[in-house]
Design a protein around this motif. Structure first.
Motif, PDB file in Angstrom:
ATOM      1  N   ALA A 105       0.832  -1.215   0.000  1.00 55.17           N
ATOM      2  CA  ALA A 105       0.000   0.000   0.000  1.00 55.17           C
ATOM      3  C   ALA A 105       0.862   1.259   0.000  1.00 55.17           C
ATOM      4  O   ALA A 105       0.618   2.189  -0.773  1.00 55.17           O
ATOM      5  CB  ALA A 105      -0.925   0.000   1.211  1.00 55.17           C
ATOM      6  N   SER A 106       1.892   1.306   0.842  1.00 54.35           N
ATOM      7  CA  SER A 106       2.695   2.530   0.906  1.00 54.35           C
ATOM      8  C   SER A 106       3.523   2.686  -0.361  1.00 54.35           C
ATOM      9  O   SER A 106       3.699   3.800  -0.866  1.00 54.35           O
ATOM     10  CB  SER A 106       3.575   2.540   2.162  1.00 54.35           C
ATOM     11  N   ALA A 107       4.002   1.568  -0.895  1.00 50.05           N
ATOM     12  CA  ALA A 107       4.797   1.649  -2.125  1.00 50.05           C
ATOM     13  C   ALA A 107       3.960   2.206  -3.266  1.00 50.05           C
ATOM     14  O   ALA A 107       4.408   3.078  -4.018  1.00 50.05           O
ATOM     15  CB  ALA A 107       5.339   0.270  -2.485  1.00 50.05           C
ATOM     16  N   MET A 108       2.734   1.726  -3.403  1.00 56.35           N
ATOM     17  CA  MET A 108       1.891   2.199  -4.504  1.00 56.35           C
ATOM     18  C   MET A 108       1.456   3.638  -4.284  1.00 56.35           C
ATOM     19  O   MET A 108       1.370   4.422  -5.224  1.00 56.35           O
ATOM     20  CB  MET A 108       0.665   1.283  -4.668  1.00 56.35           C
ATOM     21  N   MET A 109       1.188   3.980  -3.023  1.00 52.99           N
ATOM     22  CA  MET A 109       0.779   5.363  -2.747  1.00 52.99           C
ATOM     23  C   MET A 109       1.936   6.317  -3.025  1.00 52.99           C
ATOM     24  O   MET A 109       1.734   7.414  -3.538  1.00 52.99           O
ATOM     25  CB  MET A 109       0.294   5.486  -1.315  1.00 52.99           C
ATOM     26  N   GLY A 128       1.919   7.282  -6.404  1.00 54.84           N
ATOM     27  CA  GLY A 128       0.702   7.972  -6.838  1.00 54.84           C
ATOM     28  C   GLY A 128      -0.404   7.050  -7.328  1.00 54.84           C
ATOM     29  O   GLY A 128      -1.379   7.507  -7.916  1.00 54.84           O
ATOM     30  N   VAL A 129      -0.268   5.747  -7.095  1.00 53.02           N
ATOM     31  CA  VAL A 129      -1.320   4.814  -7.518  1.00 53.02           C
ATOM     32  C   VAL A 129      -2.311   4.668  -6.368  1.00 53.02           C
ATOM     33  O   VAL A 129      -1.975   4.161  -5.304  1.00 53.02           O
ATOM     34  CB  VAL A 129      -0.729   3.429  -7.891  1.00 53.02           C
ATOM     35  N   LYS A 130      -3.534   5.132  -6.578  1.00 54.30           N
ATOM     36  CA  LYS A 130      -4.512   5.115  -5.491  1.00 54.30           C
ATOM     37  C   LYS A 130      -5.488   3.960  -5.598  1.00 54.30           C
ATOM     38  O   LYS A 130      -6.037   3.518  -4.603  1.00 54.30           O
ATOM     39  CB  LYS A 130      -5.310   6.432  -5.499  1.00 54.30           C
ATOM     40  N   THR A 131      -5.734   3.512  -6.812  1.00 60.39           N
ATOM     41  CA  THR A 131      -6.729   2.448  -6.999  1.00 60.39           C
ATOM     42  C   THR A 131      -6.034   1.097  -6.976  1.00 60.39           C
ATOM     43  O   THR A 131      -5.181   0.819  -7.809  1.00 60.39           O
ATOM     44  CB  THR A 131      -7.473   2.636  -8.335  1.00 60.39           C
ATOM     45  N   LEU A 132      -6.402   0.265  -6.024  1.00 56.75           N
ATOM     46  CA  LEU A 132      -5.737  -1.033  -5.878  1.00 56.75           C
ATOM     47  C   LEU A 132      -6.643  -2.180  -6.291  1.00 56.75           C
ATOM     48  O   LEU A 132      -6.208  -3.303  -6.439  1.00 56.75           O
ATOM     49  CB  LEU A 132      -5.305  -1.234  -4.423  1.00 56.75           C
ATOM     50  N   ARG A 133      -7.931  -1.900  -6.460  1.00 64.13           N
ATOM     51  CA  ARG A 133      -8.865  -2.991  -6.662  1.00 64.13           C
ATOM     52  C   ARG A 133     -10.139  -2.414  -7.267  1.00 64.13           C
ATOM     53  O   ARG A 133     -10.390  -1.214  -7.126  1.00 64.13           O
ATOM     54  CB  ARG A 133      -9.144  -3.591  -5.278  1.00 64.13           C
ATOM     55  N   TYR A 134     -10.926  -3.252  -7.945  1.00 60.86           N
ATOM     56  CA  TYR A 134     -12.222  -2.825  -8.473  1.00 60.86           C
ATOM     57  C   TYR A 134     -13.291  -3.687  -7.840  1.00 60.86           C
ATOM     58  O   TYR A 134     -13.140  -4.914  -7.774  1.00 60.86           O
ATOM     59  CB  TYR A 134     -12.230  -2.922 -10.004  1.00 60.86           C
ATOM     60  N   HIS A 135     -14.337  -3.065  -7.357  1.00 64.15           N
ATOM     61  CA  HIS A 135     -15.378  -3.826  -6.652  1.00 64.15           C
ATOM     62  C   HIS A 135     -15.911  -4.941  -7.540  1.00 64.15           C
ATOM     63  O   HIS A 135     -16.201  -4.722  -8.713  1.00 64.15           O
ATOM     64  CB  HIS A 135     -16.517  -2.897  -6.225  1.00 64.15           C
ATOM     65  N   GLU A 136     -16.065  -6.128  -6.952  1.00 62.42           N
ATOM     66  CA  GLU A 136     -16.372  -7.318  -7.744  1.00 62.42           C
ATOM     67  C   GLU A 136     -17.740  -7.263  -8.413  1.00 62.42           C
ATOM     68  O   GLU A 136     -17.991  -7.961  -9.388  1.00 62.42           O
ATOM     69  CB  GLU A 136     -16.230  -8.585  -6.891  1.00 62.42           C
ATOM     70  N   VAL A 137     -18.622  -6.430  -7.932  1.00 63.37           N
ATOM     71  CA  VAL A 137     -19.933  -6.323  -8.564  1.00 63.37           C
ATOM     72  C   VAL A 137     -20.057  -5.018  -9.352  1.00 63.37           C
ATOM     73  O   VAL A 137     -20.323  -5.012 -10.547  1.00 63.37           O
ATOM     74  CB  VAL A 137     -21.069  -6.431  -7.525  1.00 63.37           C
ATOM     75  N   GLY A 158     -13.615   1.624  -8.443  1.00 66.08           N
ATOM     76  CA  GLY A 158     -12.275   1.557  -7.881  1.00 66.08           C
ATOM     77  C   GLY A 158     -12.278   1.693  -6.367  1.00 66.08           C
ATOM     78  O   GLY A 158     -13.110   2.392  -5.799  1.00 66.08           O
ATOM     79  N   ARG A 159     -11.355   1.005  -5.736  1.00 66.48           N
ATOM     80  CA  ARG A 159     -11.183   1.092  -4.283  1.00 66.48           C
ATOM     81  C   ARG A 159      -9.699   1.192  -3.976  1.00 66.48           C
ATOM     82  O   ARG A 159      -8.869   0.661  -4.719  1.00 66.48           O
ATOM     83  CB  ARG A 159     -11.752  -0.144  -3.574  1.00 66.48           C
ATOM     84  N   ASN A 196       3.629   9.061   8.934  1.00 64.44           N
ATOM     85  CA  ASN A 196       4.649   8.946   9.984  1.00 64.44           C
ATOM     86  C   ASN A 196       5.408   7.631   9.954  1.00 64.44           C
ATOM     87  O   ASN A 196       6.587   7.590  10.289  1.00 64.44           O
ATOM     88  CB  ASN A 196       4.008   9.105  11.365  1.00 64.44           C
ATOM     89  N   VAL A 197       4.723   6.543   9.607  1.00 61.12           N
ATOM     90  CA  VAL A 197       5.383   5.235   9.661  1.00 61.12           C
ATOM     91  C   VAL A 197       6.030   4.899   8.321  1.00 61.12           C
ATOM     92  O   VAL A 197       7.200   4.557   8.247  1.00 61.12           O
ATOM     93  CB  VAL A 197       4.382   4.121  10.065  1.00 61.12           C
ATOM     94  N   HIS A 198       5.236   5.020   7.254  1.00 54.18           N
ATOM     95  CA  HIS A 198       5.778   4.654   5.946  1.00 54.18           C
ATOM     96  C   HIS A 198       6.465   5.832   5.266  1.00 54.18           C
ATOM     97  O   HIS A 198       7.120   5.646   4.245  1.00 54.18           O
ATOM     98  CB  HIS A 198       4.661   4.116   5.043  1.00 54.18           C
ATOM     99  N   ARG A 199       6.283   7.000   5.816  1.00 52.58           N
ATOM    100  CA  ARG A 199       6.875   8.224   5.261  1.00 52.58           C
ATOM    101  C   ARG A 199       6.427   8.468   3.807  1.00 52.58           C
ATOM    102  O   ARG A 199       7.216   8.790   2.931  1.00 52.58           O
ATOM    103  CB  ARG A 199       8.403   8.152   5.363  1.00 52.58           C
ATOM    104  N   VAL A 200       5.121   8.281   3.610  1.00 51.29           N
ATOM    105  CA  VAL A 200       4.526   8.555   2.301  1.00 51.29           C
ATOM    106  C   VAL A 200       3.319   9.453   2.510  1.00 51.29           C
ATOM    107  O   VAL A 200       2.496   9.192   3.392  1.00 51.29           O
ATOM    108  CB  VAL A 200       4.077   7.244   1.605  1.00 51.29           C
ATOM    109  N   LYS A 201       3.243  10.526   1.716  1.00 49.58           N
ATOM    110  CA  LYS A 201       2.065  11.393   1.781  1.00 49.58           C
ATOM    111  C   LYS A 201       0.970  10.781   0.908  1.00 49.58           C
ATOM    112  O   LYS A 201       1.239  10.434  -0.237  1.00 49.58           O
ATOM    113  CB  LYS A 201       2.380  12.776   1.196  1.00 49.58           C
ATOM    114  N   PRO A 202      -0.251  10.671   1.412  1.00 46.11           N
ATOM    115  CA  PRO A 202      -1.324  10.178   0.541  1.00 46.11           C
ATOM    116  C   PRO A 202      -1.668  11.177  -0.566  1.00 46.11           C
ATOM    117  O   PRO A 202      -2.405  10.857  -1.488  1.00 46.11           O
ATOM    118  CB  PRO A 202      -2.505  10.002   1.495  1.00 46.11           C
ATOM    119  N   GLY A 203      -1.164  12.393  -0.478  1.00 45.61           N
ATOM    120  CA  GLY A 203      -1.419  13.416  -1.480  1.00 45.61           C
ATOM    121  C   GLY A 203      -0.797  14.695  -0.995  1.00 45.61           C
ATOM    122  O   GLY A 203      -0.225  14.748   0.107  1.00 45.61           O
ATOM    123  N   ASN A 204      -0.894  15.734  -1.810  1.00 45.49           N
ATOM    124  CA  ASN A 204      -0.280  17.001  -1.390  1.00 45.49           C
ATOM    125  C   ASN A 204      -1.226  17.880  -0.577  1.00 45.49           C
ATOM    126  O   ASN A 204      -0.795  18.688   0.226  1.00 45.49           O
ATOM    127  CB  ASN A 204       0.223  17.770  -2.621  1.00 45.49           C
TER     128      ASN A 204
END
Lengths: 395, 98, 411, 97
Positions: free
Chosen positions: B38-42, B45-54, B58-59, C135-143
């Motif tokens: 999750a942190s790597a993708m965020m 800048g990738v926010k959508t990780l999944r698409y609701h099955e029905v 995006g979620r 704080n933990v992962h040191r990633v901003k969810p956005g600006n």
């Protein structure tokens, strides 16, 4: 004053069906339950109406007729209960099982029911995810699925149109009798409901209601656990179960499977069925644990173990929930649909064990025929309550 | 653009992070060792990780501590995991669910 | 098989592990997060003396100390079921089965949702999610971000996000409806902020606390500026409601509107405030699902954040051999959780060694320390915690003698 | 200006059940949160109802004018975290000793 032609006790699938059929026939009916509609066994069960799990004879006959009634109800009732005729598939693990199955199918086929044997290869054509080493199975197209608690809701909604009065969250405390011993009123924790006729549809609690009029109804709660899968690809397209299910249901069949201790001790047999929502329900299990409906870890693991044997694809699919229900078991595996000679006006429609969903429409219909003094669709002598009196005399 | 908090007035600066490569829906991304999926993708800048099955909507990450299961993804063909609780590893192949 | 298995490697669980290990117990701690520390990990705020409370450091110190004492800490382990056996507990996890004689649930809290229209969009997360990300992962969810929900937690984290370089545009409240509880009522929000202790972590909260002693919330909310007041330079706007989170594939902003004096929404004032991400701050509630499947009794205590498993001051539940500590017993600060953990660790040691008498003094001292820590706490999530606790423990159906009786009967 | 209705906002994220659906059911049937769940599937999804259950109970209590009870009507059932059938039924089931 609260007064009805009939008071039906228990708003599970049997009580809802009885209440619906009586209301439709023109009776004024009160449906009483200590909780909400479908708050007991009928919301903690699987979701199929089967003939292929029944012994040849009246059991199968009533099951088949009941499914035909469901087909009509699905069209008639305004409330959708997710009915569909998907068929069902019995799988045999060994040649020995296949042999017993063959004998069973021949008997059913002779009675005119559409069941056929399939070999191991045909099994995989029908359900491609099944284990590749199974001996064969039985395929029945008539078997159907629905959502049991939605069936309850549908019956109640429809019956209300005919004037049904629902007393939910009313716990029955006593049944008043007249000096001649006949039924006079049902007393709940909140109301007194006058009536001349009471139908005991309390399922696993039917014995407690019976005690209130001084009779002993030999129904025992038999527990069954179900696991729910996540929504996933169609791992099966219909009800699939192992033939050993029959063997776990009926204690009198002498056959033992080569299974682990956990599976053996907990009377576990593989069953799976798809739901309308895209999840799968996995079972099955039977044990006598009183009224306990907690989820037992050993049973969960046993069900999963057995399921993996038949459907290896489940390995990476998640189980998201479990539940357990208690089913009204009787020693001879036939429901009680009957009047009670000792208590005029008192009727019983209970003891369907795992067949309550299958048998609800026909039970509601025949109870209405019984109360109206009409001839019942089937000769229900074998379903009479008095059979237990006779047997205890014999013993 | 990276969303890394490289500098922090109290927690100090991120230094000497070991970089690894992961794949999300077959596209390569840079991650830091110690990241969750999750942190790597965020960070990328990738926010959508999944698409609701029905509904197919995006979620993404909602609770970030494993309670909501909104961020579940498929890793290495089989296992469905919560992106927020699963550390990345070199060459990890992650797929969105739909 | 350990003497003690602790579920949750947060401040309570680790402190309990330390206390129990010091008494010679073999202890295992499991947690589903990849790092030990629990909610400590995200915490970062300034104490009145100017020092920073760095949760990551505190967490590391605790887990280091625990490991030194021989405690096994295993992360990325999710518990899915628990059953009681003859010899104690069987705990089923995604990494296999754990067995222990005594069990401590230190599972902490979960964030209460505030369902806002559009809240399923990617880019909408709980305030705690953003905190851990930053704080933990040191990633901003956005600006840039907007926070929906004004409470002590969201105000503390708003500042932490700012320290991460996020432009926190404003803290607003959700539109009042059947799902929003008090969170959507300006007067009640202000009133609960004003009842916070004078030791609150920010000057503005301390200020509100002072005002709270002088002015009735009804009047205070009238005086409250529509533009909001600034806290760490972040506008706190209580007369502004979030109607909807907007965005097509992910959140791009929040549609807001003024709340009229009578509480209604002034739809003529609707506008969309842009933001890269949106945080929902519904507050915390005890995470007690494990206690529930084990069969604990529960009590609903609003001051403690919701349903809590019935337990006594020694942290015993009504199920023999099962203990609780930390936020599962009610929402309080990490320091209180640590103090409770110590009580639980000592009580479990006494239980295992069957020597309540000799340990009575140290357990009582630890209990006293919980109360002192509570009274000194910087952040009190709910006013009236102390009183609610006292009442709860007085009436508690769990008493030590009863449990030892059960034990004797079993033996 | 059209006023945005809240009724189509989602309460149960897993099963995408809206507030309007839940409200309608409670108004119509005056039922318990358990029945709401059965009728709408709210709370029956992947997360086990962990996120939405308190909201569902609140809506039911508000409409039916009930007090919050000490025991929740929506019980938790294992597995409280999804677990694969492989993990559940894999080796080690016959470890009885």
């Amino acid at each position: 004053m609260n007064s009805f032609d009939v008071v039906v006790i228990g708003a599970g699938i049997i009580g809802c069906s009885v209440a619906y059929h009586l209301s439709k026939a023109g009776y004024t009916v009160a449906l009483v339950d200590k909780g909400d509609v479908a708050s007991g066994t009928s919301s903690r069960c699987d979701a199929v109406a089967l003939i292929c799990d029944k012994k040849p004879g009246i059991d199968t006959e009533m099951g088949f007729t009941s499914i035909q009634l469901y087909k009509k109800l699905a069209k008639e009732l305004s409330f959708d209960f997710e009915f569909s005729s998907r068929g069902s598939l019995y799988v045999c693990e060994t040649d020995q099982e296949l042999e017993i199955a063959n004998y069973y199918v021949n008997e059913q086929a002779a009675a005119g029911y559409d069941m056929k044997m399939v070999d191991g290869k045909e099994l995989l054509d029908i359900e491609p995810y099944l284990a590749r080493d199974l001996a064969g199975g039985i395929w029945t197209e008539v078997d159907s699925t629905m959502n049991p608690y939605l069936v309850c809701f549908a019956f109640v909604e429809e019956a209300k149109k005919y004037g049904l009065k629902l007393y939910s969250n009313h716990e029955v405390k006593a049944i008043k009798k007249r000096p001649d011993g006949s039924v006079e009123a049902v007393v709940t924790d909140k109301a007194m409901i006058h009536t001349k006729k009471v139908v005991n549809c309390a399922g696993v609690w039917a014995g407690k209601i019976g005690q209130m009029v001084g009779i002993d109804i030999p129904i025992k709660p038999r527990k069954g656990m179900v696991l729910v899968s996540e929504k996933t690809k169609p791992v099966v397209s219909q009800k699939v179960h192992e033939f050993g299910y029959m063997l776990s249901k009926f204690e009198d069949i002498n056959y033992s499977r080569n299974v682990s201790k956990v599976v053996e001790e907990n009377n576990i047999a593989f069953t799976i069925e798809p739901t309308e929502a895209g999840n799968f329900l996995l079972g099955g299990h039977r044990s006598f644990k009183g009224y306990d409906i907690t989820s037992e870890n050993r049973v969960m693991r046993g069900i999963a173990e057995r399921a993996l044997r038949f459907l290896p694809v489940l390995k990476d699919i998640a189980c998201i929930r479990s539940y357990a229900g208690i089913r009204p078991w009787v020693v001879d595996h036939l429901p009680i649909v009957s009047d009670v000679e000792e208590v005029p006006g008192f009727y019983i429609a209970s003891g369907h064990e795992g067949d309550g969903i299958s048998m609800a429409p026909i039970t509601g219909r025949m109870m209405t025929q019984l109360i109206s003094n009409h001839e019942t669709d089937f000769n229900i002598d074998r379903l009479k309550f008095s059979r237990y009196k006779q047997s205890s005399q014999i013993i | 653009m990276t969303m890394r908090v490289e500098y922090h007035p109290v927690l100090g600066n991120l230094e000497n992070q070991r970089r690894i490569t992961i794949y999300f829906d077959d596209q390569a991304y840079q991650a830091y060792e110690g990241d969750t999926i999750a942190s790597a993708m965020m960070a990328e800048g990738v926010k959508t990780l999944r698409y609701h099955e029905v509904s197919g909507k995006g979620r993404g990450v909602y609770c970030n501590i494993g309670h909501c299961f909104e961020c579940r993804v498929r890793v290495n063909e089989e296992n469905i995991v919560r992106a927020c609780l699963t550390p990345v590893s070199e060459g990890m192949r992650i797929h969105s669910l739909s | 098989m350990s003497d003690l298995l602790i579920i949750g490697a947060g401040p309570a669980g680790l402190s309990a592990a330390i206390a129990a290990a010091e008494k010679g117990l073999s202890v295992t701690v499991i947690d589903e997060f990849p790092k030990a520390g629990g909610r400590l990990l995200g915490q970062l705020h300034q104490e009145p003396n100017g020092e920073w409370w760095n949760g990551i450091q505190k967490g590391e110190q605790l887990s280091q100390r625990a490991r030194q004492l021989g405690v096994t800490i295993q992360c990325e382990v999710s518990v899915y079921d628990i059953s009681q056996s003859k010899n104690g507990w069987d705990v089923y996890t995604t990494k296999g089965e754990y067995k222990a004689e005594k069990l401590l649930l230190a599972t902490g809290a979960t964030e209460s949702p505030i369902p806002v229209k559009g809240w399923t969009l990617p880019g909408v997360m709980t305030i705690g999610a953003a905190q851990i990300m930053g704080n933990v992962h040191r990633v901003k969810p956005g600006n840039s971000c907007i926070i929906i929900g004004a409470n002590v937690l969201s105000m503390a984290i708003a500042n932490e996000l700012k320290l991460c370089g996020v432009n926190v545009k404003e803290i607003i409240i959700p539109k009042a409806d059947i799902t929003s509880n008090e969170a959507g009522n300006p007067e009640q929000v202000l009133s609960s902020l004003m009842r916070l202790t004078h030791l609150a972590p920010t000057p503005i909260l301390r200020q509100l606390g002072k005002i709270g002693k002088l002015v009735h919330p009804k009047i205070a909310i009238k005086l409250f500026p529509r533009k909001g007041i600034r806290m760490f330079d972040i506008p706190l706007r209580l007369k502004n409601a979030a109607l909807e989170i907007v965005g097509d594939r992910f959140a791009t902003g929040v549609r807001t509107a003024n709340i009229k004096a009578n509480g209604e929404i002034d739809h003529t004032s609707e506008k969309v405030v842009d933001a890269d991400f949106v945080c929902i701050a519904g507050g915390l509630t005890p995470l007690s699902e494990l206690a529930s499947i084990i069969g604990c009794s529960f009590k609903y205590i609003p001051e403690l954040g919701g349903h809590v498993p019935v337990h006594n001051e020694q942290m015993q539940t009504n199920i023999p051999g099962l203990y609780v500590a930390g936020n599962i017993t009610g929402i309080e600060s990490a320091k209180v959780a640590m103090a409770q953990g110590r009580v639980a660790g000592l009580a479990i040691a006494a239980d295992i060694m069957n020597d309540w008498e000799q340990m009575e003094t140290s357990i009582n001292k630890a209990i006293e320390n919980v109360n002192i820590t509570r009274d000194k706490a910087l952040i009190q999530f709910h006013p009236g915690i102390s009183d609610a606790r006292k009442k709860f423990y007085q009436k508690s159906e769990v008493d030590l003698t009863q449990i030892s009786k059960i034990k004797k009967r079993e033996a | 200006m059209a006023v945005i209705s809240d009724d189509d906002k989602i309460i149960c994220r897993c099963e995408e059940v809206s507030l309007g659906t839940i409200k309608d059911i409670v108004h119509h049937f005056h039922c318990s949160s358990r029945e709401v769940k059965l009728r709408t599937r709210a709370g029956m999804g992947y997360c086990g109802g962990r996120i939405c259950r308190t909201i569902i109970e609140k809506v039911v209590q508000d409409i039916n004018n009930e007090k919050v009870s000490n025991e929740s009507q929506l019980s938790y059932r294992p597995p409280i975290r999804p677990v694969t059938f492989g993990q559940l039924g894999g080796s080690g089931n016959d470890d009885e000793s």
